[in-house]
Design an enzyme around this catalytic site. Sequence first.
Site, mmCIF file in Angstrom:
data_model
loop_
_atom_site.group_PDB
_atom_site.id
_atom_site.type_symbol
_atom_site.label_atom_id
_atom_site.label_comp_id
_atom_site.label_asym_id
_atom_site.label_seq_id
_atom_site.Cartn_x
_atom_site.Cartn_y
_atom_site.Cartn_z
ATOM 1 N N GLY A 1 0.832 -1.195 0.000
ATOM 2 C CA GLY A 1 0.000 0.000 0.000
ATOM 3 C C GLY A 1 0.868 1.247 0.000
ATOM 4 C CD GLN B 1 3.359 5.878 2.671
ATOM 5 O OE1 GLN B 1 2.420 5.366 2.084
ATOM 6 N NE2 GLN B 1 4.284 5.156 3.274
ATOM 7 C CB CYS C 1 4.875 2.148 7.450
ATOM 8 S SG CYS C 1 4.520 3.685 6.586
ATOM 9 C CG LEU C 2 6.460 0.995 1.414
ATOM 10 C CD1 LEU C 2 5.918 1.361 0.030
ATOM 11 C CD2 LEU C 2 7.550 -0.065 1.309
ATOM 12 C CG HIS D 1 -0.980 1.693 7.171
ATOM 13 N ND1 HIS D 1 -0.113 1.172 8.117
ATOM 14 C CD2 HIS D 1 -0.203 2.484 6.375
ATOM 15 C CE1 HIS D 1 1.113 1.640 7.898
ATOM 16 N NE2 HIS D 1 1.091 2.433 6.840
ATOM 17 C CD GLU D 2 -1.134 2.741 2.643
ATOM 18 O OE1 GLU D 2 -0.599 3.874 2.664
ATOM 19 O OE2 GLU D 2 -0.520 1.697 2.902
ATOM 20 C CG HIS E 1 0.361 7.098 5.323
ATOM 21 N ND1 HIS E 1 1.451 7.569 6.021
ATOM 22 C CD2 HIS E 1 0.571 5.770 5.156
ATOM 23 C CE1 HIS E 1 2.282 6.557 6.260
ATOM 24 N NE2 HIS E 1 1.769 5.453 5.759
HETATM 25 ZN ZN ZN Z 1 2.468 3.543 5.764
#
Ligand code: ZN
Length: 177
Positions: free
Chosen positions: A57, A62, A102-103, A144-145, A148
């Site tokens: 995701g 991000q 998370c990236l 989660h996204e 963000h």
């Molecule tokens: Zn994330």
Amino acid sequence: STYLTRKGRCSVEIFTILRFPDPRLKLVAQPVIRFDDSLGQTCANMLQTMYAANGIGLAATQVNIQQQILVVDLSAANNQPLVIINPTIMNKAGSIIWEEGCLSFPGIYAKVKRSEKINLEFYDPQGQRQNMSVEGLLAICIQHEIDHLNGITFVDHLSPLRKKLLRNKLDKISQES
Ligand code: ZN
């Protein structure tokens, strides 16, 4: 790599993913108002950026784009992309605890409690309104996204004690960023 638009093939750009503690991760995204080729290109770039980073995701926040766009793909073959624009969670039910990563936080994993099922309204990249009910990992990933897009990261869900236990790892990312 390339993707198809009405005009033909376009090249795809891999975006740089912001890492904790970049303050831009706290910015709040604005709704998308123009569903045009430029939006299609942004979505394609986000998908390729997510695939290149082996993520499941990615939120526009991000990659330093303050628009309400998120992409997810849980498939092993990276062939089930889902692009979600201007999402609104209409209903949620149950709860589920999952060890998330998370990236923007490489190497950090932590258990977070989320709703187990959600009903979601959103727009697709063509500007069509969609409604979808999802559960399990897909529901976790979308929540989660969406966080963000509101400037919230998964560590914001942790208790002060859990955060303290992750402090060394978080400091390490900060030094590498
Ligand atoms: Zn994330």
